[in-house]
Write a protein that holds these residues in place. Structure first.
Motif: not given
Length: 329
Positions: A67-93
């Motif tokens: 259910t997350w993936m279809p909306i996971s790439d939104l980076r607008i409004g509340p999702s501009e920062t609110g999505a980061l701690s839901i889906g912290f990726w990529p994490d190459p380090r």
């Protein structure tokens, strides 16, 4: 390939009903998607409360990720920062692994306090932290009474709270801003066209993320493939995430256009057939020449879909190719 993602508004924007396309994008894709994710996250948290062991949580975790993936790439409004701690990726380090190891080694009491867990590093929160705890052999063999079990329960509760907050912020705060674009008092979007452009940028930047990172990162270089960087590889979701993210981008584009998109649908069908040829759901076959070639072809299919949408959806909206979608202009 040279991306067409960035957008410049055309002065010749065709006349259209006020907010046509914006309402459809919200009602057909964004808001229902957020609601589904909030409901799935709540179920995940409730399941963890009853049985926090990995075997019990994996099916509902998979559904939540879906259910997350279809909306996971939104980076607008509340999702501009609110999505980061839901889906912290990529994490190459490897920040997530280190953060979780630290919590477990110290038996940090924050794992017993969902309220306080909101202050923990985003590397130890959200879906990718759960992906590691539930599927990585170094973590996933924990028992019902262990510290890790409590940690999983708290991360699931924290995720549910984040999903609910994100849904609420969109519904009560940001959706009205998009709907009232161009009206008196709206200082975020001075015209309806600006709101359309903001949403359209999300479509193209999502496809760029899928091409450049979901597929590009595990491909690495020809003599140095990096399959360990594939998204959610531990849970075997890498290819599935590609499919769902692309599907979400196309669905959002179609809602914004509010009409049939025959060229886009043809390219979407080609993308799906190309994805069917990839054998490893975790994209591990990028380590072989033939497997890498299949992933390259899939990447090209995503790029083609991106360019088709830029033309078939963007031009009728009066949006022409210009600067890069990530420039924020």
């Amino acid at each position: 390939m040279k991306y067409l993602s960035a957008l410049i508004l055309s002065f010749g924007l065709a006349a259209a009903p006020a907010h046509a396309g914006v309402d459809e994008a919200l009602e057909q894709h964004i808001l229902p998607g957020l609601e589904r994710f909030a409901e799935a996250s709540e179920q995940l948290a409730e399941t963890a409360e009853n049985d926090c062991r990995a075997d019990a949580l994996r099916p509902v975790f998979q559904n939540t990720f879906d259910t997350w993936m279809p909306i996971s790439d939104l980076r607008i409004g509340p999702s501009e920062t609110g999505a980061l701690s839901i889906g912290f990726w990529p994490d190459p380090r490897g920040f997530t692994q280190r953060a979780l190891n630290g919590l477990i080694a110290d038996e940090d009491p924050v794992a017993h306090d969902p309220d306080a867990y909101a202050d923990v590093s985003i590397a130890a929160r959200g879906l990718y932290a759960l992906d590691m705890l539930l599927y990585d052999p170094d973590f996933s063999d924990y028992t019902a009474q262990s510290y890790t079990c409590a940690l999983v329960t708290t991360i699931a509760a924290d995720l549910s709270r984040q999903a609910e907050a994100l849904q609420s912020a969109w519904e009560t705060e940001f959706a009205p801003v998009l709907r009232t674009a161009g009206e008196a008092g709206n200082t975020t979007y001075m015209t309806d066209a600006e709101a359309k452009r903001a949403i359209f940028t999300q479509v193209l930047s999502s496809l760029e993320l899928t091409s450049g990172k979901r597929l590009g990162l595990p491909m690495g270089d020809f003599d140095r493939p990096r399959p360990a960087l594939a998204e959610a590889r531990r849970s075997g979701r890498s290819l599935r995430n590609v499919r769902l993210a692309v599907g979400g981008a196309v669905d959002l584009a179609r809602a914004l256009a509010d009409r049939d998109l025959p060229r886009t649908e043809d390219d979407r069908a080609h993308f799906s057939k190309t994805a069917d040829r990839i054998e490893d759901p975790a994209l591990g076959d990028v380590a072989t020449p033939q497997g890498r070639l299949r992933v390259e072809v899939l990447q090209q299919a995503v790029d083609t879909l991106h360019d088709t949408i830029a033309t078939e959806v963007g031009e009728p909206l009066g949006i022409a190719p210009g600067f890069n979608a990530h420039d924020g202009d």
